[in-house]
Design a protein around this motif. Sequence first.
Motif, PDB file in Angstrom:
ATOM      1  N   TYR A  49       0.838  -1.209   0.000  1.00 54.63           N
ATOM      2  CA  TYR A  49       0.000   0.000   0.000  1.00 54.63           C
ATOM      3  C   TYR A  49       0.873   1.259   0.000  1.00 54.63           C
ATOM      4  CZ  TYR A  49      -3.066   3.603   1.975  1.00 54.63           C
ATOM      5  OH  TYR A  49      -3.747   4.771   2.208  1.00 54.63           O
ATOM      6  N   PHE A  50       1.827   1.293   0.894  1.00 54.80           N
ATOM      7  CA  PHE A  50       2.716   2.453   1.036  1.00 54.80           C
ATOM      8  C   PHE A  50       3.467   2.724  -0.261  1.00 54.80           C
ATOM      9  CE2 PHE A  50       7.015   3.992   1.850  1.00 54.80           C
ATOM     10  CZ  PHE A  50       6.770   5.155   2.570  1.00 54.80           C
ATOM     11  N   GLN A  51       4.043   1.690  -0.847  1.00 57.25           N
ATOM     12  CA  GLN A  51       4.822   1.862  -2.076  1.00 57.25           C
ATOM     13  C   GLN A  51       3.951   2.350  -3.227  1.00 57.25           C
ATOM     14  OE1 GLN A  51       8.117  -1.319  -2.593  1.00 57.25           O
ATOM     15  NE2 GLN A  51       6.484  -2.295  -1.412  1.00 57.25           N
ATOM     16  N   ARG A  52       2.756   1.814  -3.324  1.00 55.51           N
ATOM     17  CA  ARG A  52       1.866   2.212  -4.419  1.00 55.51           C
ATOM     18  C   ARG A  52       1.326   3.625  -4.204  1.00 55.51           C
ATOM     19  NH1 ARG A  52       0.394  -1.710  -7.903  1.00 55.51           N
ATOM     20  NH2 ARG A  52      -1.673  -0.843  -8.292  1.00 55.51           N
ATOM     21  N   LYS A  53       0.964   3.943  -2.980  1.00 51.30           N
ATOM     22  CA  LYS A  53       0.387   5.262  -2.705  1.00 51.30           C
ATOM     23  C   LYS A  53       1.419   6.380  -2.871  1.00 51.30           C
ATOM     24  CE  LYS A  53      -2.104   8.023   0.691  1.00 51.30           C
ATOM     25  NZ  LYS A  53      -2.840   8.017   1.948  1.00 51.30           N
ATOM     26  N   TYR A  54       2.624   6.167  -2.360  1.00 49.35           N
ATOM     27  CA  TYR A  54       3.647   7.213  -2.352  1.00 49.35           C
ATOM     28  C   TYR A  54       4.709   7.042  -3.448  1.00 49.35           C
ATOM     29  CZ  TYR A  54       1.499   8.283   2.093  1.00 49.35           C
ATOM     30  OH  TYR A  54       0.583   8.604   3.082  1.00 49.35           O
ATOM     31  N   ASN A  55       4.474   6.091  -4.355  1.00 49.50           N
ATOM     32  CA  ASN A  55       5.383   5.839  -5.467  1.00 49.50           C
ATOM     33  C   ASN A  55       6.822   5.628  -4.972  1.00 49.50           C
ATOM     34  OD1 ASN A  55       6.016   5.399  -8.142  1.00 49.50           O
ATOM     35  ND2 ASN A  55       6.412   7.550  -8.565  1.00 49.50           N
ATOM     36  N   GLN A  56       6.961   4.713  -4.048  1.00 53.40           N
ATOM     37  CA  GLN A  56       8.262   4.361  -3.466  1.00 53.40           C
ATOM     38  C   GLN A  56       8.609   2.932  -3.875  1.00 53.40           C
ATOM     39  OE1 GLN A  56      10.066   6.617  -1.178  1.00 53.40           O
ATOM     40  NE2 GLN A  56       8.643   7.882  -2.342  1.00 53.40           N
ATOM     41  N   ARG A  57       9.845   2.541  -3.676  1.00 49.98           N
ATOM     42  CA  ARG A  57      10.280   1.177  -3.947  1.00 49.98           C
ATOM     43  C   ARG A  57      11.116   0.727  -2.767  1.00 49.98           C
ATOM     44  NH1 ARG A  57      11.319  -1.450  -8.994  1.00 49.98           N
ATOM     45  NH2 ARG A  57       9.687  -0.196  -9.905  1.00 49.98           N
ATOM     46  N   LEU A  58      10.658  -0.281  -2.043  1.00 41.05           N
ATOM     47  CA  LEU A  58      11.363  -0.763  -0.854  1.00 41.05           C
ATOM     48  C   LEU A  58      12.119  -2.066  -1.116  1.00 41.05           C
ATOM     49  CD1 LEU A  58       8.670  -0.053   1.872  1.00 41.05           C
ATOM     50  CD2 LEU A  58      10.830   1.144   1.528  1.00 41.05           C
ATOM     51  N   GLY A  59      12.379  -2.336  -2.348  1.00 43.86           N
ATOM     52  CA  GLY A  59      13.107  -3.545  -2.693  1.00 43.86           C
ATOM     53  C   GLY A  59      13.180  -3.675  -4.198  1.00 43.86           C
ATOM     54  N   PRO A  60      13.693  -4.785  -4.654  1.00 45.21           N
ATOM     55  CA  PRO A  60      13.853  -4.969  -6.100  1.00 45.21           C
ATOM     56  C   PRO A  60      12.565  -5.324  -6.827  1.00 45.21           C
ATOM     57  CG  PRO A  60      14.625  -6.904  -4.960  1.00 45.21           C
ATOM     58  CD  PRO A  60      14.255  -5.900  -3.903  1.00 45.21           C
ATOM     59  N   PHE A  61      11.491  -5.517  -6.080  1.00 39.13           N
ATOM     60  CA  PHE A  61      10.241  -5.987  -6.673  1.00 39.13           C
ATOM     61  C   PHE A  61       9.291  -4.819  -6.934  1.00 39.13           C
ATOM     62  CE2 PHE A  61      11.752  -8.830  -3.276  1.00 39.13           C
ATOM     63  CZ  PHE A  61      12.250  -9.846  -4.066  1.00 39.13           C
ATOM     64  N   ILE A  62       8.564  -4.909  -8.031  1.00 41.37           N
ATOM     65  CA  ILE A  62       7.540  -3.906  -8.326  1.00 41.37           C
ATOM     66  C   ILE A  62       6.355  -4.216  -7.408  1.00 41.37           C
ATOM     67  CG2 ILE A  62       5.937  -3.049 -10.076  1.00 41.37           C
ATOM     68  CD1 ILE A  62       8.127  -3.842 -12.139  1.00 41.37           C
ATOM     69  N   PRO A  63       5.860  -3.233  -6.656  1.00 44.85           N
ATOM     70  CA  PRO A  63       4.759  -3.489  -5.712  1.00 44.85           C
ATOM     71  C   PRO A  63       3.430  -3.721  -6.437  1.00 44.85           C
ATOM     72  CG  PRO A  63       5.331  -1.173  -5.705  1.00 44.85           C
ATOM     73  CD  PRO A  63       6.313  -1.853  -6.593  1.00 44.85           C
ATOM     74  N   ARG A  64       3.145  -4.978  -6.712  1.00 48.85           N
ATOM     75  CA  ARG A  64       1.918  -5.368  -7.410  1.00 48.85           C
ATOM     76  C   ARG A  64       0.928  -5.949  -6.448  1.00 48.85           C
ATOM     77  NH1 ARG A  64       5.637  -7.635 -11.686  1.00 48.85           N
ATOM     78  NH2 ARG A  64       5.580  -6.093 -13.326  1.00 48.85           N
ATOM     79  N   ILE A  65      -0.304  -5.943  -6.898  1.00 48.02           N
ATOM     80  CA  ILE A  65      -1.366  -6.544  -6.102  1.00 48.02           C
ATOM     81  C   ILE A  65      -1.644  -7.926  -6.645  1.00 48.02           C
ATOM     82  CG2 ILE A  65      -3.743  -6.335  -5.344  1.00 48.02           C
ATOM     83  CD1 ILE A  65      -3.437  -3.340  -5.895  1.00 48.02           C
TER      84      ILE A  65
END
Length: 152
Positions: free
Chosen positions: A136-152
């Motif tokens: 949620y955080f990565q998608r809402k704030y357009n952040q990346r917390l790792g090598p993976f694309i934050p998908r649902i």
Amino acid sequence: MKKRVLHYFITASLIVGLFVSCSTQKEALDISTEEKAVFDSQEEDAVEIKDDETEYEIIIIEPGFNAWLQSIARPEGYYTQSFLENRNQIMVINWNQRVIQPQRFNPNLYELQINYDPHIDYGYEVNYKLYNYFIYFQRKYNQRLGPFIPRI
């Protein structure tokens, strides 16, 4: 003749480099209108993450997260606990690194460190909700917390 060949090589290299750099930019997330509406929600409700058996608990106060968790996120049981633990470990490390670098990362986004020990079994529910908060955080704030694309 050598100068001309070198000039063409440098020009070709720059064009190829420009093409590659444009194609490797951060992939844009596909966010639905329903998800955007949840992100724009100002309804503040706390989500308590706890496992009664292990007595570990996290409280997340983020507008829209509970609605997103109920309506957008994959249902409980979709992921295995080991998958969640592995992803959470990666994202916690990145999160904590950003907390200690407020001059580099927005301190309004990364306020507190997360004490997550990979040797402790926090249970499925704690790992599931923590993982989904990171998505949620990565998608809402357009952040990346790792090598993976934050998908649902």
